[in-house]
Design a protein around this motif. Sequence first.
Motif, PDB file in Angstrom:
ATOM      1  N   ASP A   1       0.655  -1.237   0.132  1.00  0.00           N
ATOM      2  CA  ASP A   1       0.166  -0.005  -0.034  1.00  0.00           C
ATOM      3  C   ASP A   1       0.932   1.214   0.133  1.00  0.00           C
ATOM      4  O   ASP A   1       0.431   2.190   0.551  1.00  0.00           O
ATOM      5  CB  ASP A   1      -0.999   0.024   1.281  1.00  0.00           C
TER       6      ASP A   1
ATOM      7  N   ARG B   1       5.751   9.852   3.058  1.00  0.00           N
ATOM      8  CA  ARG B   1       4.451  10.080   3.412  1.00  0.00           C
ATOM      9  C   ARG B   1       4.079  11.599   3.532  1.00  0.00           C
ATOM     10  O   ARG B   1       2.754  11.795   3.332  1.00  0.00           O
ATOM     11  CB  ARG B   1       4.037   9.515   5.001  1.00  0.00           C
TER      12      ARG B   1
ATOM     13  N   LEU C   1       0.447   7.079  -0.315  1.00  0.00           N
ATOM     14  CA  LEU C   1      -0.285   5.627   0.242  1.00  0.00           C
ATOM     15  C   LEU C   1      -1.282   5.308  -0.817  1.00  0.00           C
ATOM     16  O   LEU C   1      -2.033   6.191  -1.488  1.00  0.00           O
ATOM     17  CB  LEU C   1      -0.854   6.139   1.448  1.00  0.00           C
TER      18      LEU C   1
ATOM     19  N   HIS D   1      -4.694   3.279  -1.817  1.00  0.00           N
ATOM     20  CA  HIS D   1      -6.113   3.046  -0.983  1.00  0.00           C
ATOM     21  C   HIS D   1      -7.109   1.903  -1.760  1.00  0.00           C
ATOM     22  O   HIS D   1      -8.047   1.647  -0.966  1.00  0.00           O
ATOM     23  CB  HIS D   1      -6.734   4.427  -0.674  1.00  0.00           C
TER      24      HIS D   1
ATOM     25  N   SER E   1      -3.224   1.585   8.465  1.00  0.00           N
ATOM     26  CA  SER E   1      -3.882   2.300   7.203  1.00  0.00           C
ATOM     27  C   SER E   1      -5.443   1.977   7.443  1.00  0.00           C
ATOM     28  O   SER E   1      -5.868   1.191   7.952  1.00  0.00           O
ATOM     29  CB  SER E   1      -3.338   1.545   6.151  1.00  0.00           C
TER      30      SER E   1
END
Length: 253
Positions: free
Chosen positions: A167, A179, A185, A187, A226
């Motif tokens: 991910d 990040r 990230l 999803h 997450s």
Amino acid sequence: MRIDLNSDLGESFGRWTLGDDAALLAIVTSANVACGFHAGDPSVLRRTCAEAARQGVVIGAQVGYRDLAGFGRRFIDVPPAELTDEVIYQIGALEAFARVAGERVRYVKPHGALYNTIVHHEEQAAAVVEAVRLYDPELPVLGLPGSVWLRRAADAGLRTIREAFADRAYTPQGTLVSRRERGALLHDPDQVAERCVRIARGEPIEAIDGSPLTIEADSICVHGDSPGAVHMAQAVAARLAAAGVDLVPFAGA
């Protein structure tokens, strides 16, 4: 084909709950359990080790900087000798709870900022390698392919395990996108699951700039903190199984 599926667990603290450890332990084959420095308190660590043992999931020590406030995601310029001592301390703490659960720590994986720092930082990488070597040179170590950390670990005679991230977005150089950057990230469970199949098959995926990138991996990580982590892990495990990829812990149960 076979691959390990791991997740970062045991990261709740006191009244603060993060992730659904029990649900993830029913899916993954290896658990990177926090050791109290970046997350996790003694009761959380004990419960996580007990549930991992009950589910037959391999327990690994996820060691990090002493940074509860920053969740271990801030670089700390720790002197190498001190970092070695702190990593030994963390492995030993988790080992105690693993033993109470009838298990033991079977591998070591750095967390957060420490993980990313020792991709390139020679002194800190050497310090973490020394900690593992002193504690138990039979413990495998998990990290980013091509990192200083895995190179130094191999030079020291440790067994190295290459890790990919389900991910997280990658740079064209094969490192993780910060990040702090947009798109770091991922999803979409279907997109992530398909990407994991490609990684397991040794096929290229797309880096963040759209260029092809091949990642050699023995284990795939789905982050337990997450949003939608359980659904993501379920999708990844199901898609790998449908593609004929067996989920097998690299360290052995």
